[in-house]
Write a protein that holds these residues in place. Structure first.
Motif, short mmCIF file in Angstrom:
data_model
loop_
_atom_site.label_atom_id
_atom_site.label_comp_id
_atom_site.label_asym_id
_atom_site.label_seq_id
_atom_site.Cartn_x
_atom_site.Cartn_y
_atom_site.Cartn_z
N GLY A 86 -34.77 -17.37 -18.87
CA GLY A 86 -35.58 -17.02 -19.94
C GLY A 86 -36.77 -17.57 -20.02
N LYS A 87 -37.53 -18.08 -18.85
CA LYS A 87 -38.74 -18.33 -18.57
C LYS A 87 -39.40 -17.46 -17.57
CE LYS A 87 -38.29 -23.31 -19.96
NZ LYS A 87 -38.57 -24.49 -19.63
N LYS A 88 -40.70 -17.56 -17.17
CA LYS A 88 -41.41 -16.76 -16.31
C LYS A 88 -41.46 -17.72 -15.10
CE LYS A 88 -41.84 -12.64 -18.59
NZ LYS A 88 -41.36 -11.71 -18.32
N TYR A 89 -41.46 -17.33 -14.03
CA TYR A 89 -41.64 -18.14 -12.86
C TYR A 89 -42.19 -17.29 -11.63
CZ TYR A 89 -36.99 -16.59 -12.73
OH TYR A 89 -35.72 -15.72 -12.75
N HIS A 90 -42.77 -18.09 -10.94
CA HIS A 90 -43.36 -17.32 -9.25
C HIS A 90 -42.00 -18.02 -8.30
CE1 HIS A 90 -47.39 -17.16 -11.00
NE2 HIS A 90 -47.19 -16.20 -10.23
N LEU A 91 -41.91 -16.98 -7.64
CA LEU A 91 -40.90 -17.37 -6.36
C LEU A 91 -41.86 -17.36 -5.15
CD1 LEU A 91 -37.91 -14.82 -6.97
CD2 LEU A 91 -38.13 -17.28 -7.65
N THR A 92 -41.24 -18.55 -4.06
CA THR A 92 -41.97 -18.49 -2.73
C THR A 92 -40.75 -18.71 -1.69
OG1 THR A 92 -43.19 -20.14 -1.48
CG2 THR A 92 -41.84 -21.07 -3.13
N LEU A 93 -41.23 -17.95 -0.67
CA LEU A 93 -40.35 -17.74 0.47
C LEU A 93 -40.85 -18.48 1.82
CD1 LEU A 93 -37.60 -16.11 1.05
CD2 LEU A 93 -38.99 -14.31 1.43
N ASP A 94 -40.14 -19.03 2.60
CA ASP A 94 -40.56 -19.62 3.54
C ASP A 94 -39.17 -20.01 4.54
OD1 ASP A 94 -42.40 -20.23 5.71
OD2 ASP A 94 -43.38 -22.07 4.55
N ARG A 95 -39.89 -20.27 5.89
CA ARG A 95 -38.56 -20.95 6.75
C ARG A 95 -38.82 -22.40 7.11
NH1 ARG A 95 -38.59 -19.44 11.78
NH2 ARG A 95 -40.66 -18.79 11.67
N THR A 96 -37.97 -23.20 7.26
CA THR A 96 -38.19 -24.41 8.27
C THR A 96 -37.23 -24.47 9.36
OG1 THR A 96 -38.29 -26.93 7.80
CG2 THR A 96 -36.38 -25.56 6.76
N ASN A 97 -37.72 -24.86 10.46
CA ASN A 97 -36.91 -25.01 11.73
C ASN A 97 -37.22 -26.08 12.63
OD1 ASN A 97 -39.45 -23.24 12.03
ND2 ASN A 97 -39.02 -23.62 14.08
N TRP A 98 -36.34 -26.36 13.24
CA TRP A 98 -36.31 -27.16 14.17
C TRP A 98 -35.23 -27.29 15.37
CZ3 TRP A 98 -34.11 -28.04 9.61
CH2 TRP A 98 -32.80 -28.65 9.47
N GLN A 99 -35.39 -27.81 16.48
CA GLN A 99 -34.49 -27.78 17.42
C GLN A 99 -33.59 -29.22 17.76
OE1 GLN A 99 -36.16 -26.45 21.09
NE2 GLN A 99 -34.14 -25.68 21.88
N TRP A 100 -32.21 -29.17 17.86
CA TRP A 100 -31.58 -30.38 18.22
C TRP A 100 -30.86 -29.83 19.59
CZ3 TRP A 100 -31.13 -34.94 18.28
CH2 TRP A 100 -29.99 -35.81 18.63
N GLY A 101 -30.80 -30.43 20.59
CA GLY A 101 -30.50 -29.96 21.95
C GLY A 101 -30.95 -28.70 22.29
N LYS A 102 -29.81 -27.97 22.41
CA LYS A 102 -30.16 -26.48 22.56
C LYS A 102 -30.02 -25.45 21.67
CE LYS A 102 -28.72 -26.44 27.31
NZ LYS A 102 -27.64 -26.10 28.61
N ALA A 103 -29.89 -26.19 20.35
CA ALA A 103 -29.55 -25.44 19.04
C ALA A 103 -30.67 -25.26 18.33
CB ALA A 103 -28.32 -26.20 18.24
N ASN A 104 -31.02 -23.90 17.85
CA ASN A 104 -32.13 -23.86 16.90
C ASN A 104 -31.80 -23.72 15.53
OD1 ASN A 104 -34.51 -23.20 18.77
ND2 ASN A 104 -33.00 -22.02 19.67
N LEU A 105 -32.40 -24.63 14.69
CA LEU A 105 -32.07 -24.67 13.45
C LEU A 105 -33.13 -23.97 12.64
CD1 LEU A 105 -30.37 -28.32 12.93
CD2 LEU A 105 -29.29 -26.13 13.60
#
Length: 374
Positions: A86-105
């Motif tokens: 019921g309220k007005k709002y702004h949306l924001t979009l972004d990524r966060t990433n890091w690596q653990w071993g060979k895995a990319n999160l």
């Protein structure tokens, strides 16, 4: 009243789990506040149970491996936490990433701008390294619109990653305003078909100066309104929008609030990067736990700032600490040292249920009891 019982009863209506799974989730949530740590090996030690720590650890592993999550229900819970519907709002979009071993999160997150941070509503774990694609962004926003509609969206904000003809045309077709940063070397085309890059159009700006172009230009296949500013660092900030914004630079500044969210989930709060889980479905479930914990801590911080002791504003114009960290310290202290009285546990439970602006008394107490009776 036991705080665990109150949380379990509150979450049952949203998550639809039975008592054993709710008990496990609530135990992890409270352990998260005690330790400020999402590593399952450590979380198992703070998990309230008479079982051997190794058994507790295996229980947490099974939970993230086997339990089904209704992410639409969690999104409704997150939006309701702060009374956004019921309220007005702004949306924001972004990524966060890091690596653990060979895995990319790599997690793409959609949040609602709110008081210096972003409230996470939907997220998508990208089973790859690098930027999101246009299809993934559309899928994430489509899911949001299916639950909450588009009429209350004042705009969606994103950095230089979030450009693309199909993506921008989809936003415009669905009447969703966007304000995105674009690269200095991005080409722009006027109505006569003449091309030039952004740098040449704004290169004469001095530090702190800005310019709004009065006509639309074609960028990445979409006619957009352009504005440029020379930052104090000497870097050029160029913004593209599918409709005029009254204060594009002030509005775009809100995009940074999702960076504050990621900092709270990581080093300044829950140390998300210390998790050893790497499977994308399990990471998505961990994010749900962190998101609910983040919102609860933020609400407690709002309440303490408003009714108990306002945060001091430093010379640089920012508060001494974030509302999230303010609330997180309250929860951690209460759980580690115990509640002085039952009313304290009830107050924290109620803050989990209702938006902070429903608390209207000077001491923040009476209305809480009335709301419980309602």
């Amino acid at each position: 009243m036991d705080l665990s019982d109150g949380l379990r009863d509150s979450l049952k209506a949203h998550l639809g789990w039975g008592k054993p799974r709710l008990d496990c989730f609530v135990g992890m949530l409270l352990g998260l506040f005690r330790l400020k740590q999402i590593n399952l090996t450590q979380l198992a030690l703070a998990f309230a149970s008479d079982a051997d720590p190794r058994s507790r650890y295996r229980r947490l592993q099974r939970f993230f491996a086997l339990v089904w999550f209704d992410y639409d229900a969690i999104a409704r819970l997150q939006m309701g936490f702060f009374g956004f519907p019921g309220k007005k709002y702004h949306l924001t979009l972004d990524r966060t990433n890091w690596q653990w071993g060979k895995a990319n999160l790599n997690i793409l997150t959609l949040g609602v701008v709110y008081k210096g941070t972003a409230i996470p509503v939907y997220w998508l774990v990208l089973n790859k390294k690098g930027n999101s694609n246009q299809r993934e962004r559309i899928a994430l926003l489509n899911r949001f619109i299916s639950q909450f509609g588009r009429d209350n969206i004042l705009g969606i904000l994103g950095d230089r990653e979030f450009i693309g003809e199909h993506w921008w045309k989809w936003l415009t077709r669905h009447q969703i305003p966007f304000l995105m940063r674009i690269k200095e070397n991005q080409l722009m085309t006027n109505r006569q078909g003449h091309q030039q890059n952004m740098h040449s159009r704004f290169k004469d700006l001095k530090q702190g100066q800005h310019r709004f172009l009065r006509k639309t230009f074609r960028v990445s296949g979409q006619w957009v309104w352009l504005s440029g500013m020379k930052l104090d660092s000497g870097e050029l900030l160029v913004l593209a929008a599918n409709q005029p914004f009254r204060d594009p630079f002030g509005t775009y500044r809100l995009r940074w609030e999702i960076e504050n969210l990621f900092q709270c989930l990581k080093g300044r709060g829950f140390h998300w990067e210390d998790t050893r889980l790497t499977h994308y479905r399990r990471i998505k479930k961990v994010m749900a736990l962190l998101a609910i914990g983040f919102c609860w801590a933020h609400k407690v911080g709002e309440w303490k700032h408003r009714f108990i002791r306002p945060l001091t504003i430093k010379k640089h114009g920012r508060p001494e600490q974030s509302l999230f960290r303010y609330g997180l310290d309250v929860l951690t202290n209460s759980l580690l040292h115990g509640f002085r009285r039952t009313e304290d546990a009830i107050r924290l439970w109620v803050l989990f249920l209702w938006p902070p602006d429903l608390i209207t008394t000077q001491d923040g107490r009476v209305i809480l009891i009335l709301k419980i009776e309602d």
